[in-house]
Motif scaffolding. Structure first.
Motif, PDB file in Angstrom:
ATOM      1  N   ARG A  24       0.813  -1.208   0.000  1.00 40.59           N
ATOM      2  CA  ARG A  24       0.000   0.000   0.000  1.00 40.59           C
ATOM      3  C   ARG A  24       0.855   1.270   0.000  1.00 40.59           C
ATOM      4  NH1 ARG A  24      -5.647   0.226   2.737  1.00 40.59           N
ATOM      5  NH2 ARG A  24      -5.928   1.434   0.843  1.00 40.59           N
ATOM      6  N   TYR A  33      -4.034   9.185   5.291  1.00 43.33           N
ATOM      7  CA  TYR A  33      -4.191   7.979   4.453  1.00 43.33           C
ATOM      8  C   TYR A  33      -3.328   6.833   4.996  1.00 43.33           C
ATOM      9  CZ  TYR A  33      -6.163  11.513   1.373  1.00 43.33           C
ATOM     10  OH  TYR A  33      -6.922  12.532   0.871  1.00 43.33           O
ATOM     11  N   ALA A  49      -2.842   6.242   7.967  1.00 43.73           N
ATOM     12  CA  ALA A  49      -3.590   5.679   9.096  1.00 43.73           C
ATOM     13  C   ALA A  49      -4.483   4.524   8.632  1.00 43.73           C
ATOM     14  CB  ALA A  49      -4.431   6.767   9.755  1.00 43.73           C
ATOM     15  N   ASP A  50      -5.027   4.651   7.423  1.00 45.94           N
ATOM     16  CA  ASP A  50      -5.846   3.565   6.853  1.00 45.94           C
ATOM     17  C   ASP A  50      -4.997   2.318   6.613  1.00 45.94           C
ATOM     18  OD1 ASP A  50      -8.372   4.710   6.623  1.00 45.94           O
ATOM     19  OD2 ASP A  50      -7.881   5.676   4.716  1.00 45.94           O
ATOM     20  N   TYR A  51      -3.812   2.525   6.043  1.00 50.97           N
ATOM     21  CA  TYR A  51      -2.953   1.384   5.718  1.00 50.97           C
ATOM     22  C   TYR A  51      -2.560   0.649   6.998  1.00 50.97           C
ATOM     23  CZ  TYR A  51      -2.314   4.113   1.373  1.00 50.97           C
ATOM     24  OH  TYR A  51      -2.507   4.831   0.228  1.00 50.97           O
TER      25      TYR A  51
END
Lengths: 445, 415
Positions: free
Chosen positions: B68, B135, B137-139
Motif C-alpha cells: 500500500r 491515508y 492511518a488507513d494502511y
C-alpha cells in the motif's frame, strides 16, 4: 429565514478572484456540512459561482477541488461521524473523496448574474471599484428575491454609501475577509447605517460557524485594516525621499523593507507586503479613501509613477508573486526596482552587507518572526528585543523606533477618528489579519 | 537445558537514518529514496562488517505493508540486489504488522535451527512518507481486524486504540500520574534520540520537552486522550542484522567476541478478532516476556538493557509492566522516577525507541535487535549504557497490532 435556510442557495460574485475563491471554499464546505445532516439530505443546496470569464471559472473549479480536498483531509475525524451510516465508505480515503464529490456537487458556475435568482445570501467580492460594485449590486437587487442579504468584501468603500446607491435598504453589511480567506482568521464586520438586525445576526452566526475572528469596524472608508495599512505604507514611502540620498533608490527600499521585517519583527517587509497586495490595489484603495475622506494626503506620487510604468505587483493566476517594488524568484526577493534606470537592480550579499553595515546590526539574540510566532514566551522576548533596540543608537534602530511610533500614532488616530471602537480592535486586526506578533498600540515605545 | 538446540549468534547490526518529520533533510514535497534503497543500504551496512558476505545462505525481509505505501510486493526479489553473491539464494518476506521485524528475527533463528542454513541476513524495512498521515492511518489500520473494526473505528485508527487504553488507565490509576508518566516517556525518548545521529528526533532542540508532552489533546482533529507527541513517528527506514550458528560465524570470518548470543525467544499470537481482555495491560506482551524469561532461565533483573515497542507513550508504560519491571498500574511511577533512563534501573529504548528514533514499522523489530546487540557489544556510541557483568542480558519485545502479535528475544553479552 434562518442561516441554514439561506445557505441552501448562495451566490458568490467575483468567485474566481483571490478573495472570492476563498470565500467560495469556506461557504461551500459549510453548506456541505449542513446538507449532509440526516434531516437535510433530501433538500437541494446550491452555491452559484459567478465570474466574468469561463477561463477564470475553470481555474476556480480546480482551486475548489484542491482546497476542499485539503479541508476534508484535515477534518477526517468529523467526516467519519458524518458518514457513519454509509457502510460502503470505510477508509479515510473513501470518506474524504466522497466529501469532496458531495461538496463540488453543490456548485454551479456561470458568467451570468441571473444565476443568483434564487439566492437568499450573496457574497460580493469583485474588484475594488465602487462604480462597478454599485452597478452589480443594483442588478442583483432586481434579480434576487426581495429578502436577499448581501455581504460585501469591500475593504475600503463605505457600506452605507453602497447601500444608498444600490438601494438595498439595509440588506447589506461589510464582511471583509483577509487574504487568503481559507487561512486568515480575521473578518472585519462593518455595519451600514441601516443594516438590518437580521443581517447583523446572520453575520455573527456565520462568523462563528466559519470559526473566524470577527472584529467590528465603523463605516468609515478604509475601515481599520486599510485605515492602518495605507497610512503605514505611505509612511514607509515617505521615508524613501530622505533615505535615497544616502542609499540611492534601491538601497532606500531595501532599508525600509528590512527595518519593517526584521527590526520590527513583522512577517514580511512593508514593500513586500505592498507587492503582495498589489501596487495597483494599493493605489486604488488610496483613491477610494481619498475621495470618501477628503484627505488629499492619501496619495503617493511614487506609486502613481510605478503604475504608469507597468510595475504593479500582485499575484499571477497560479498564485506566484508578480514583481513590484521587489523582483522575486520562487517567492523570494532577489532585486529591487530602480526607478531612475527603469529596471530591476539584482542585489547580492556584498551589496546587502554593505547597507546592513551602515544601518547597524539587529539587537543581540535576534529571533526572526517565524520562530517567535510559535514561541509561547514571545511576549517576553518582544519586550527584550525592543528595549535593546532603544539602547542601540544606530541608524537602523532609530528608523525602527520612529516607525514603531508612527504605527502607534496611526492606530491611535483610528480610534480618535471613530474608525475603531478601541485600541484592542485595532490590535486584533493587525495581529489576526496581518499576522503581527504585537498590536501597534503597545508599551514598546 | 538450553532452549535452543544449538548456539546462535547475532552480529553486524546496521540501522539507516529514520527519515521523516523532525529530520532536517526531510521535506514532504521533495523526492525521497524508495523502499529498495533502504533494503540495499541496510543490507550492505550489515554485510560490509563481515569478512565473507558470500557465507550468507538466506535472507529474510520483514515488512508490514509495502503493497500500500509503495505499491510494491514480492520484496524477496530485492535480496539479490543487495549483493551479487545473493543471486539465486533463498529469501522470504514475513509480515505481522508492526511486529514484522520481530517475526523476521524469529524466522531467521528457526531457519538456522532447522539446519538448512548457517547464516541468515535479516532486513527490516518500511517506507511510509509516501502518503499523508490521514491515508497512512488507513494502511496501518490493517494491523487490526479490518472487516470487523475499521468502519466503526476512528480516522486515526491505531492512535485511537491506544488513546482508549490511556483513557482506561487514567480512570483506573489516576489521570495525573499516568499522564505525567507518559510525558516523561516522551522526554526520555527525545533525550536518548539526541545521542543517536540516525534518530528522527536527533535534531530536536526543544528546551521544554515535558511541557510539550503535556499538550492537551484535541479530539476534534485527533484523539481524545493522547496528543501527537504521544505517538511514534511516520518513518522511512531500514535495519539489518546477521544471525549465524557457530559454523556460520566461522564461515563469515567473525570471532565469537564480536557477536551476542541469542539465548531464547518467544513468539506469541493473540486472536485478532477479539478485543483486548484488559485495556489497562498488554496481556500478550506479558505472556511473551514470561515465556522468554523462563526459556532463558533469567529474571527481569538479569537484564542490563531493554527495548520495548513504544508505538505510543502509554504502550511504553504498559510494556514496562508487561516486562516485569513494575507492578500492575505502577509503570507510570517507574518511568516518572527516571528508572528507565539511560542511567536508571533498566535503561530502556536507549537510542530513542519508536518515539525518538522513529517507527519504520517493518524495520522496528530488527532495529531493536541491532540496538540491543550494539549495547551488549559495547558498540552503542554516545548511547552506550553500562552493561553489568552480573547482568549480561538484553531483551527486546516487539509488538504488532493492539497487543496481538508479539516477539520477545533475549541476547547475551559476548564473552
Amino acid at each position: 429565514m434562518t442561516l441554514n435556510e439561506r445557505l441552501q442557495n448562495v451566490t458568490v460574485i467575483g468567485a474566481a478572484g483571490k478573495m472570492g475563491s476563498g470565500i467560495a471554499v469556506l461557504i461551500a464546505q459549510e453548506m456541505a456540512r449542513i446538507k449532509l445532516m440526516p434531516e437535510n439530505r433530501d433538500k437541494v443546496f446550491r452555491i452559484n459561482l459567478v465570474d466574468i470569464s469561463e477561463k477564470a471559472l475553470d481555474g476556480l473549479r480546480s482551486y475548489l477541488h484542491t482546497q476542499i480536498l485539503k479541508v476534508a483531509e484535515k477534518s477526517a475525524v468529523m467526516l467519519r461521524k458524518i458518514y457513519e451510516d454509509r457502510t460502503d465508505l470505510i477508509e479515510n480515503a473513501d470518506i474524504i473523496n466522497t466529501f469532496v464529490q458531495d461538496t463540488l456537487a453543490l456548485t454551479n458556475y456561470s458568467t451570468e448574474l441571473s444565476i443568483a435568482k434564487n439566492s437568499h445570501l450573496v457574497f460580493e467580492a469583485i474588484y475594488e471599484n465602487e462604480k462597478l460594485k454599485i452597478k452589480i449590486l443594483k442588478q442583483l437587487k432586481r434579480i434576487c428575491p426581495a429578502d436577499t442579504l448581501f455581504l460585501t468584501n469591500t475593504s475600503s468603500i463605505p457600506i452605507s454609501y453602497l447601500d444608498e446607491k444600490a438601494g438595498l435598504e439595509g440588506r447589506i453589511i461589510g464582511y471583509h475577509f483577509y487574504n487568503p480567506p481559507v487561512v486568515q482568521r480575521l473578518v472585519e464586520v462593518i455595519q451600514a447605517k441601516d443594516t438590518t438586525d437580521e443581517l447583523k445576526n446572520i453575520a455573527q452566526e456565520l462568523g462563528r460557524r466559519l470559526r473566524k475572528k470577527l472584529v467590528p469596524s465603523n463605516d468609515i472608508s478604509g475601515f481599520i485594516g486599510n485605515g492602518h495599512f495605507m497610512r503605514d505604507g505611505l509612511y514607509a514611502l515617505s521615508q524613501l525621499d530622505s533615505l535615497k540620498r544616502q542609499f540611492r533608490f534601491p538601497g532606500a527600499v531595501y532599508v525600509m523593507n528590512r527595518i519593517s521585517q526584521d527590526f520590527l519583527l513583522r512577517p514580511m517587509g512593508i514593500f513586500q507586503l505592498i507587492d503582495y497586495v498589489g501596487i495597483n490595489v494599493f493605489q486604488c484603495i488610496l483613491k477610494v479613501m481619498r475621495t470618501h475622506l477628503g484627505d488629499t494626503g492619501l496619495r503617493s506620487k511614487l506609486v502613481d509613477k510605478l503604475i504608469k510604468l507597468g510595475i504593479q505587483g500582485g499575484q499571477y493566476p497560479d498564485g506566484s508573486q508578480r514583481d513590484g517594488f521587489l523582483k522575486y524568484e520562487k517567492g523570494k526577493p532577489v532585486g529591487i526596482y530602480d526607478i531612475r534606470k527603469k529596471e530591476y537592480f539584482i542585489f547580492d550579499d556584498k551589496w546587502t552587507q554593505k547597507i546592513d553595515k551602515k544601518i547597524g546590526p539587529l539587537p543581540d539574540g535576534f529571533v526572526p518572526w517565524k520562530a517567535l510566532l510559535r514561541d509561547p514566551e514571545n511576549k517576553k522576548k518582544l519586550a527584550i528585543h525592543f528595549s535593546k533596540l532603544k539602547n542601540m543608537n544606530t541608524p537602523g534602530a532609530e528608523l525602527a523606533l520612529k516607525y514603531l511610533k508612527k504605527t502607534k500614532a496611526i492606530a491611535e488616530k483610528l480610534v480618535k477618528d471613530g474608525v475603531a471602537n478601541s485600541y484592542d480592535d485595532v490590535n486584533a486586526v493587525l495581529t489576526n489579519g496581518f499576522y503581527w506578533l504585537y498590536g501597534p498600540v503597545n508599551d514598546y515605545v | 537445558m538450553a532452549f535452543l538446540r544449538k548456539k546462535i549468534y547475532a552480529l553486524a547490526g546496521f540501522n539507516t537514518i529514520s527519515l521523516g518529520t523532525g529530520r532536517k533533510e526531510f521535506h514532504p514535497k521533495k523526492p525521497r529514496p524508495g523502499i529498495e534503497h533502504y533494503i540495499k543500504e541496510a543490507g550492505l551496512g550489515a554485510i560490509t562488517q563481515v569478512k565473507n558476505p558470500d557465507a550468507i545462505d538466506e535472507g529474510v525481509i520483514g515488512n508490514f505493508i509495502a503493497e500500500r505505501f509503495c505499491k510494491q510486493g514480492n520484496l524477496g526479489g530485492f535480496f539479490p540486489m543487495v549483493h551479487p553473491t545473493f543471486q539465486y539464494k533463498p529469501c522470504i518476506r514475513v509480515e505481522g504488522a508492526c511486529d514484522s521485524g520481530g517475526l523476521a528475527l524469529v524466522t531467521a533463528v528457526k531457519t538456522i535451527l532447522s539446519d538448512v542454513a548457517d547464516v541468515v541476513l535479516v532486513i527490516g524495512v518500511e517506507v511510509q512518507n509516501s502518503v499523508k498521515a490521514v491515508y497512512g492511518a488507513d494502511y496501518l489500520a490493517a494491523a487490526g481486524w479490518f472487516s470487523g473494526e475499521r468502519k466503526k473505528g476512528h480516522a486515526y485508527f491505531f492512535p485511537d486504540q491506544f488513546s482508549r487504553r490511556a483513557g482506561a488507565c487514567f480512570k483506573k490509576f489516576g489521570k495525573k500520574k499516568v499522564r505525567q508518566g507518559m510525558a516523561q516517556w516522551y522526554v526520555n525518548a527525545i533525550e536518548n534520540a539526541r545521542k543517536n545521529p540516525n534518530a528522527q528526533e536527533y535534531h530536536n532542540r526543544n528546551p521544554e520537552l515535558f511541557a510539550t508532552a503535556m499538550t492537551p489533546p484535541n479530539p476534534e482533529v485527533f484523539c481524545e486522550h493522547i496528543n501527537v507527541f504521544d505517538c511514534s513517528k511516520v518513518s522511512d527506514g531500514g535495519s539489518a542484522i546477521i544471525f549465524a550458528s557457530e559454523n556460520g560465524l566461522e564461515k563469515l570470518g567473525v570471532e565469537k567476541k564480536n557477536a551476542a548470543e541469542v539465548i531464547a525467544f518467544a513468539q506469541v499470537q493473540d486472536n485478532l478478532t477479539t478485543p483486548p481482555p484488559d485495556m489497562t495491560k498488554l496481556s500478550t506482551c506479558e505472556v511473551a516476556a514470561k515465556k522468554v524469561y523462563e526459556r532463558a532461565g533469567i529474571k527481569p533483573n538479569d537484564l542490563s538493557v531493554l527495548e520495548v515497542h513504544d508505538c505510543f507513550t502509554i504502550a511504553g508504560l504498559l510494556a514496562i509492566e508487561a516486562a516485569g519491571f513494575a507492578d500492575y498500574g505502577e509503570g507510570a511511577d517507574f518511568v516518572k522516577d527516571g528508572k528507565t533512563k539511560a542511567d536508571g534501573v533498566i535503561p530502556t529504548n536507549t537510542t530513542g525507541g519508536l518515539i525518538g528514533y522513529g517507527h519504520p514499522t517493518g524495520a522496528t523489530g530488527v532495529r531493536q535487535a541491532v540496538d540491543v546487540v550494539a549495547q551488549l557489544s559495547g558498540k552503542a556510541g554516545d548511547c552506550q549504557v553500562r552493561i553489568d557483568s552480573n547482568r549480561p542480558f538484553g531483551m527486546l519485545s516487539s509488538m504488532g497490532g493492539n497487543d496481538k502479535t508479539v516477539v520477545t528475544m533475549v541476547f547475551k553479552k559476548p564473552d
